[in-house]
Motif scaffolding. Structure first.
Motif, short mmCIF file in Angstrom:
data_model
loop_
_atom_site.label_atom_id
_atom_site.label_comp_id
_atom_site.label_asym_id
_atom_site.label_seq_id
_atom_site.Cartn_x
_atom_site.Cartn_y
_atom_site.Cartn_z
N ASN A 39 72.00 3.38 50.00
CA ASN A 39 72.90 2.26 50.18
C ASN A 39 73.55 1.78 48.90
O ASN A 39 74.11 0.68 48.86
CB ASN A 39 72.16 1.10 50.86
CG ASN A 39 72.16 1.24 52.35
OD1 ASN A 39 73.19 1.12 52.98
ND2 ASN A 39 71.01 1.52 52.92
N ARG A 40 73.48 2.56 47.84
CA ARG A 40 74.10 2.21 46.55
C ARG A 40 73.68 0.83 46.06
O ARG A 40 74.50 -0.01 45.70
CB ARG A 40 75.62 2.31 46.65
CG ARG A 40 76.09 3.71 46.91
CD ARG A 40 77.57 3.78 46.92
NE ARG A 40 77.97 5.10 47.38
CZ ARG A 40 79.01 5.75 46.92
NH1 ARG A 40 79.77 5.21 46.01
NH2 ARG A 40 79.30 6.92 47.39
N ILE A 41 72.39 0.61 46.08
CA ILE A 41 71.83 -0.67 45.61
C ILE A 41 71.60 -0.58 44.11
O ILE A 41 70.92 0.32 43.64
CB ILE A 41 70.51 -0.98 46.34
CG1 ILE A 41 70.77 -1.09 47.85
CG2 ILE A 41 69.89 -2.27 45.81
CD1 ILE A 41 69.51 -1.13 48.69
N GLY A 45 71.07 -6.07 43.34
CA GLY A 45 70.53 -6.00 44.70
C GLY A 45 69.03 -5.80 44.70
O GLY A 45 68.31 -6.43 45.48
N ALA A 46 68.55 -4.92 43.83
CA ALA A 46 67.12 -4.67 43.74
C ALA A 46 66.38 -5.92 43.29
O ALA A 46 65.29 -6.23 43.80
CB ALA A 46 66.85 -3.51 42.77
N LEU A 64 63.58 2.87 49.55
CA LEU A 64 64.81 2.67 48.78
C LEU A 64 65.30 4.01 48.22
O LEU A 64 65.96 4.04 47.20
CB LEU A 64 64.58 1.69 47.63
CG LEU A 64 64.22 0.26 48.04
CD1 LEU A 64 63.87 -0.58 46.82
CD2 LEU A 64 65.35 -0.38 48.82
N CYS A 65 64.99 5.11 48.89
CA CYS A 65 65.37 6.42 48.37
C CYS A 65 66.87 6.51 48.18
O CYS A 65 67.65 5.97 48.96
CB CYS A 65 64.87 7.52 49.31
SG CYS A 65 65.81 7.69 50.83
N GLY A 66 67.28 7.17 47.14
CA GLY A 66 68.70 7.36 46.88
C GLY A 66 69.47 6.06 46.77
O GLY A 66 70.59 5.97 47.23
N MET A 67 68.83 5.05 46.13
CA MET A 67 69.43 3.73 46.05
C MET A 67 70.89 3.84 45.76
O MET A 67 71.68 3.10 46.15
CB MET A 67 68.75 2.88 45.00
CG MET A 67 67.39 2.44 45.43
SD MET A 67 66.46 1.50 44.21
CE MET A 67 67.52 0.19 43.74
#
Length: 67
Positions: A39-41, A45-46, A64-67
């Motif tokens: 989700n491009r966090i 955001g984190a 949160l894989c592939g943030m």
């Protein structure tokens, strides 16, 4: 009714969307699974998620894989 499972996968919600979700989660004490994979966090955001999840004692799974 409080949500126990949230899965938002590959929707590119980014920091803004993650911040809005974190705000909504402040009142949820029942969340058990949170899947925000791909989700491009970013850092903001984190950080918002980390702050709100510190108060959640019921969370069992966070993805949160592939943030």
């Amino acid at each position: 009714m409080l949500v126990q499972v949230i899965e938002v996968v590959h929707d590119d919600i980014g920091d803004k969307g993650t911040g809005m979700l974190a705000e909504a989660l402040k009142m949820n004490t029942k969340l058990q699974l949170l899947n925000l994979c791909k989700n491009r966090i970013g850092n903001m955001g984190a950080r918002a998620l980390a702050e709100v999840l510190q108060m959640n004692a019921s969370l069992q799974s966070l993805n949160l894989c592939g943030m």
